[in-house]
Motif scaffolding. Structure first.
Motif, PDB file in Angstrom:
ATOM      1  N   LYS A   7       0.848  -1.189   0.000  1.00 25.50           N
ATOM      2  CA  LYS A   7       0.000   0.000   0.000  1.00 25.50           C
ATOM      3  C   LYS A   7       0.887   1.243   0.000  1.00 25.50           C
ATOM      4  O   LYS A   7       1.865   1.314   0.752  1.00 25.50           O
ATOM      5  CB  LYS A   7      -0.918   0.005   1.227  1.00 25.50           C
ATOM      6  CG  LYS A   7      -1.832   1.221   1.317  1.00 25.50           C
ATOM      7  CD  LYS A   7      -1.342   2.218   2.331  1.00 25.50           C
ATOM      8  CE  LYS A   7      -2.078   3.547   2.257  1.00 25.50           C
ATOM      9  NZ  LYS A   7      -1.628   4.483   3.299  1.00 25.50           N
ATOM     10  N   GLY A 151      -7.786   8.195   6.001  1.00 26.29           N
ATOM     11  CA  GLY A 151      -6.723   7.211   6.220  1.00 26.29           C
ATOM     12  C   GLY A 151      -7.150   5.797   5.869  1.00 26.29           C
ATOM     13  O   GLY A 151      -6.422   4.830   6.120  1.00 26.29           O
ATOM     14  N   ASP A 154      -5.318   2.300   4.296  1.00 25.77           N
ATOM     15  CA  ASP A 154      -4.625   1.270   5.095  1.00 25.77           C
ATOM     16  C   ASP A 154      -5.584   0.105   5.325  1.00 25.77           C
ATOM     17  O   ASP A 154      -5.204  -1.069   5.224  1.00 25.77           O
ATOM     18  CB  ASP A 154      -4.219   1.823   6.475  1.00 25.77           C
ATOM     19  CG  ASP A 154      -3.211   2.946   6.389  1.00 25.77           C
ATOM     20  OD1 ASP A 154      -2.445   2.988   5.424  1.00 25.77           O
ATOM     21  OD2 ASP A 154      -3.206   3.792   7.311  1.00 25.77           O
ATOM     22  N   LYS A 209      -1.202   8.523  13.313  1.00 24.77           N
ATOM     23  CA  LYS A 209      -1.922   8.268  12.065  1.00 24.77           C
ATOM     24  C   LYS A 209      -1.160   7.417  11.073  1.00 24.77           C
ATOM     25  O   LYS A 209      -1.650   7.167   9.970  1.00 24.77           O
ATOM     26  CB  LYS A 209      -2.439   9.568  11.465  1.00 24.77           C
ATOM     27  CG  LYS A 209      -1.461  10.442  10.798  1.00 24.77           C
ATOM     28  CD  LYS A 209      -2.189  11.685  10.310  1.00 24.77           C
ATOM     29  CE  LYS A 209      -1.208  12.665   9.798  1.00 24.77           C
ATOM     30  NZ  LYS A 209      -1.182  13.068   8.493  1.00 24.77           N
TER      31      LYS A 209
END
Ligand code: ADP
Ligand code: ASP
Ligand code: MG
Length: 406
Positions: A7, A151, A154, A209
């Motif tokens: 990723k 976010g 992920d 984060k």
């Protein structure tokens, strides 16, 4: 031959040069004889730009259309990487969430993944194709596009790795691993070689984060080894995994901060059974997460109730809570979004006393007032005034001897 999910975050795909760098890394791993599935974020700043556009178009955008808009950043990066790889002579195909499909519930802007259908992706991987999936997005059972929350790529990556039973999920980002605290706010932070799922989960939930909390939850539940690495250097890396025997047993593994906090106080609430349920029910109904909650000692049958929520949801919370407060006969609702949460995390806390006292002392020495405190077996969190965030993090980091070069 291994099956590897990689990723790449926003800064790693910020422009064509960076995407070319990603292509090089994908090819290297593919040439080593592995099957490679890649998950991408949007170019850094792009999701923010799209969110601002939506808010300019209407102050309270329809959430279905909001998700359709803010998911588009990922379409650009996945197709660009596929075009680039194809141009270099490699077989690569991009897939959006609905094409895989990544099935989610309908909680627009914070949807949860229900399943990732693996057949199409597996078929392509077996043909030798480099599969490139758009992160952050999915589709519900009526073909509405959904997004997974900020976010969220992920989470897409770990969910894909879990569905494919991949050997590893490599998360490439702009730092070379997980540190004892955000290396961008404290240069004495130390990189960790390993961290357990539980510690990483607490750190992520408390605001670190570098990994989205839900991705760590999935990694833990499906036992996916996650490797956090730098897109820009082959050095370093942090393995997030189950506890191993030779792991360092530190009392504290990290200090985190979360600026996305707002404190809400309901003043002069009648102190009788059922009131808290009545106040919090509308928040639950609207999928709003409440973090810390404290209730003051009751005086003459009345008390104050204080809790924290995400700053992003504070307007909605104020609206819902003002109504609930009126219904239960409370006086008024006060909101303070000039706060931050600083947390200390470590599995070693379970068997050590004095952690909280040490935190309070470190904050006291810097004259930082603590507004709220919450503790769990492996975490202590304090709400402080936002302007003290960095000072609080560094003071606590130092107090626990976490600084590099000790
Ligand atoms: P990406 O766009 O690659 O997903 P993010 O910005 O979401 O990257 O996450 C990486 C950032 O996380 C780093 O730049 C760093 O500032 C921040 N961060 C916060 N806490 C930590 C920590 N404990 N270790 C490493 N990075 C951290
Ligand atoms: N592009 C999305 C965001 O900015 C998802 C991600 O980066 O993980 O939140
Ligand atoms: Mg991220």
């Amino acid at each position: 031959m291994a099956l590897i999910v990689q990723k790449y975050g926003g800064t790693s795909v910020a422009n064509l040069d960076r995407i070319a760098n990603v292509a090089k890394n994908v090819i290297r791993v593919k040439e080593e004889g592995n099957q490679v599935a890649v998950v991408l974020s949007a170019m850094s700043g792009e999701t923010d730009r799209l969110i601002q556009l939506a808010q300019k178009a209407a102050p309270d955008p329809d959430l279905r259309e909001y998700d359709a808009l803010i998911s588009t950043g990922e379409q650009v990066t996945v197709s660009l990487l596929a075009i680039m790889l194809n141009g270099m002579g490699y077989k690569a195909k991009s897939f959006l969430g609905f094409q895989v499909p990544v099935l989610t519930d309908r909680a627009y802007s914070k949807a949860r993944i229900q399943t990732v259908k693996k057949n199409l992706v597996l078929r392509e991987l077996k043909k030798g194709t480099i599969v490139i999936m758009a992160g952050f997005q999915g589709v519900d059972n009526e073909n509405n596009i959904t997004t997974l929350g900020r976010g969220g790529s992920d989470t897409s990556a770990v969910a894909l790795a879990a569905a494919l039973k991949a050997d590893v999920c490599d998360i490439y980002t702009d730092v070379d691993g997980v540190y004892t605290t955000d290396p961008n706010i404290y240069d004495k932070a130390r990189r960790l070689d390993h961290i357990t799922y539980d510690e990483m989960l607490e750190m992520a939930r408390a605001g670190a984060k570098v990994l989205a909390p839900r991705s760590v939850e999935l990694a833990k539940n499906y036992n996916v080894p996650v490797y956090v690495k730098s897109s820009f250097s082959s050095e370093g890396g942090t393995l997030v995994t189950k506890e191993t025997k030779n792991m360092e047993k530190e009392i504290v593994s990290g200090v985190t901060y979360d600026r996305d906090q707002a404190k809400v106080t309901v003043i002069h609430v009648p102190d009788r059974p059922g009131i808290a349920a009545q106040i919090f029910a509308p928040l639950a109904k609207n999928n709003i997460m409440v973090d810390m909650i404290i209730q003051n000692v009751s005086i003459h049958g009345f008390t104050d109730l204080t809790f924290t929520v995400s700053k992003k949801e504070v307007n909605e919370v104020k609206r819902l809570i003002t109504r609930a407060a009126k219904d239960v006969g409370a006086d008024k609702v006060e909101v303070d979004d000039n706060v931050a949460k600083v947390s200390v995390i470590g599995v070693g806390m379970i068997s050590h006393s004095g952690v909280a006292a040490k935190i309070f002392e470190a904050l006291f020495k810097e004259n930082i007032n603590i507004m709220m405190i919450s503790t769990s077996e492996i975490k202590v969190s304090c709400i402080v005034e936002a302007k003290y965030t960095q000072l609080a993090v560094t003071a606590i980091h130092e107090a626990f001897g976490l600084d590099r070069g000790r």
